[in-house]
Design a protein around this motif. Sequence first.
Motif, PDB file in Angstrom:
ATOM      1  N   ARG A   1     -55.804 -44.219 -37.869  1.00  0.00           N
ATOM      2  CA  ARG A   1     -56.411 -43.309 -36.886  1.00  0.00           C
ATOM      3  C   ARG A   1     -55.970 -41.880 -37.185  1.00  0.00           C
ATOM      4  O   ARG A   1     -54.780 -41.607 -37.350  1.00  0.00           O
ATOM      5  N   ALA A   2     -56.951 -40.970 -37.262  1.00  0.00           N
ATOM      6  CA  ALA A   2     -56.671 -39.552 -37.498  1.00  0.00           C
ATOM      7  C   ALA A   2     -56.834 -38.790 -36.188  1.00  0.00           C
ATOM      8  O   ALA A   2     -57.865 -38.903 -35.519  1.00  0.00           O
ATOM      9  N   GLU A   3     -55.814 -38.026 -35.831  1.00  0.00           N
ATOM     10  CA  GLU A   3     -55.845 -37.202 -34.621  1.00  0.00           C
ATOM     11  C   GLU A   3     -55.362 -35.809 -34.964  1.00  0.00           C
ATOM     12  O   GLU A   3     -54.156 -35.561 -35.035  1.00  0.00           O
ATOM     13  N   GLY A   4     -56.290 -34.909 -35.215  1.00  0.00           N
ATOM     14  CA  GLY A   4     -55.907 -33.550 -35.545  1.00  0.00           C
ATOM     15  C   GLY A   4     -55.047 -33.508 -36.788  1.00  0.00           C
ATOM     16  O   GLY A   4     -55.470 -33.920 -37.877  1.00  0.00           O
ATOM     17  N   ASP A   5     -53.799 -33.043 -36.651  1.00  0.00           N
ATOM     18  CA  ASP A   5     -52.915 -32.939 -37.811  1.00  0.00           C
ATOM     19  C   ASP A   5     -52.147 -34.230 -38.086  1.00  0.00           C
ATOM     20  O   ASP A   5     -51.336 -34.267 -39.006  1.00  0.00           O
TER      21      ASP A   5
ATOM     22  N   ASN B   1     -57.757 -25.793 -38.207  1.00  0.00           N
ATOM     23  CA  ASN B   1     -58.297 -27.096 -37.829  1.00  0.00           C
ATOM     24  C   ASN B   1     -58.000 -28.077 -38.963  1.00  0.00           C
ATOM     25  O   ASN B   1     -58.081 -27.717 -40.145  1.00  0.00           O
ATOM     26  N   TYR B   2     -57.669 -29.321 -38.603  1.00  0.00           N
ATOM     27  CA  TYR B   2     -57.303 -30.318 -39.610  1.00  0.00           C
ATOM     28  C   TYR B   2     -58.370 -31.418 -39.668  1.00  0.00           C
ATOM     29  O   TYR B   2     -58.841 -31.895 -38.639  1.00  0.00           O
ATOM     30  N   THR B   3     -58.703 -31.813 -40.892  1.00  0.00           N
ATOM     31  CA  THR B   3     -59.659 -32.896 -41.117  1.00  0.00           C
ATOM     32  C   THR B   3     -59.099 -33.840 -42.169  1.00  0.00           C
ATOM     33  O   THR B   3     -58.733 -33.409 -43.273  1.00  0.00           O
TER      34      THR B   3
ATOM     35  N   CYS C   1     -55.854 -34.215 -46.552  1.00  0.00           N
ATOM     36  CA  CYS C   1     -55.841 -33.405 -45.328  1.00  0.00           C
ATOM     37  C   CYS C   1     -56.388 -32.021 -45.671  1.00  0.00           C
ATOM     38  O   CYS C   1     -55.849 -31.328 -46.544  1.00  0.00           O
ATOM     39  N   LEU C   2     -57.446 -31.632 -44.996  1.00  0.00           N
ATOM     40  CA  LEU C   2     -58.057 -30.313 -45.189  1.00  0.00           C
ATOM     41  C   LEU C   2     -57.697 -29.429 -44.000  1.00  0.00           C
ATOM     42  O   LEU C   2     -58.003 -29.762 -42.855  1.00  0.00           O
ATOM     43  N   ALA C   3     -57.028 -28.299 -44.262  1.00  0.00           N
ATOM     44  CA  ALA C   3     -56.692 -27.316 -43.229  1.00  0.00           C
ATOM     45  C   ALA C   3     -57.590 -26.101 -43.435  1.00  0.00           C
ATOM     46  O   ALA C   3     -57.648 -25.553 -44.537  1.00  0.00           O
TER      47      ALA C   3
END
Length: 407
Positions: A282-286, A266-268, A303-305
């Motif tokens: 805008r952030a959308e998943g990855d 999951n990406y944040t 980006c946190l995976a």
Amino acid sequence: MLRKLCCVILLIVQRNTESTHVIGGWRTVVQGEDVDLSCRLIETTEDLEQITWQKSTWEETQNHNFMLIDPNGVTKFISQNGLTGRVQFIGNPSENLGSIRITAVRLLDEGIFTCIFSVFPSGAYTTEIPLTVLVPPVVSVTADVAPVIGENEVVLSTCVAAGAKPQAEVTWKTGEFGSLLRTVTNSTQHTNGTTTVLSHLLGVPTKAANQQQVQCVVNQSALATEKTYNYSINIHYPPQSVNITLSEASKAIVFLCVADSNPHPNYTWSRVVQPWPGSSVRAEGDKLHLLSLSSELNGLYVCLASNPYGRATGSLYVHTSSETSAACWVLLILVILCLIVAAAALIWYRCKYEQFPWSSFVAKAPEQTVSVSSKTRRHDKVEEGEDVSLTATVQTRKEPEEEEEVS
């Protein structure tokens, strides 16, 4: 003389009855298929009175009659015991042929079937026809618990050949990877005569083992040919590293965050120190979409995976600058410098040739102030022709946390 004649007749009859018999044979069938049970009375010219079928099976072990056929071919079912609608007479009484057909054979139909011909005057002749039912295995290749990357040997996959009769033979094809693996096989016998075989493939769960192709091979007499089942070894591990790249597939400015992990992470996205720049990003998943280019975007983005086994981060530094604004500043400075040089030249000229009164100039010259105001233009969208530059610095860090214990 009469006695001798009677003895000769008895001897002839005895010889005829000794050669008279019923032929049949052992039958084997795969569960679900049809089977013909053939029987024929040979070496007799006596009159047929009746054909009788008996059975003793898994369903009912006590031998009993279940079907009668008269000389005209008329059948009568006495007690079918599971054969209802699945048995039919396919013989011919006039030819002393008493064969029957059983359709959709079940495992419970396995047992001994007896064919009896009753003739006059000699009596009954019988033959037993053993029926063996083969059951093909139900095969599956799975991993009950997904192996997690580590240093200890674990079960990587299990091939199950369930409910087979007779027992299935299970082997593995592992290719070049096979030297790092071993197998353990065990079986369980069931009360209905079937057997389940479990073959475990063991090895050390490493990242290199992930997605390695292996094959489970099953052999059994109910199968026409051996069956091969492909399987990809699935090793779970935390994110190993995070890479942030500029997407070439999009016309807009989109950054992609990519991490190597299993399962998929999951990406944040977050922004360090500064608040999130509203509708500009805008952030959308990855994916990180830059919707406009302005100084509002400037800053460090992270980006946190993460997945159930750990996490890793990558950072992106974004800096935008307007080349149009910079050009205006340079032009303004050049104009001011030109004015200063021109003023200095004028003063020098008047001092040299006109004896310019310095005291008068100092007293009379009005005070002048040059003020320069700069305005930063906000770009609501990037349009063709605007000289706007974007600088993005990507830094990746491998920061996997300690692996969480997964039950």
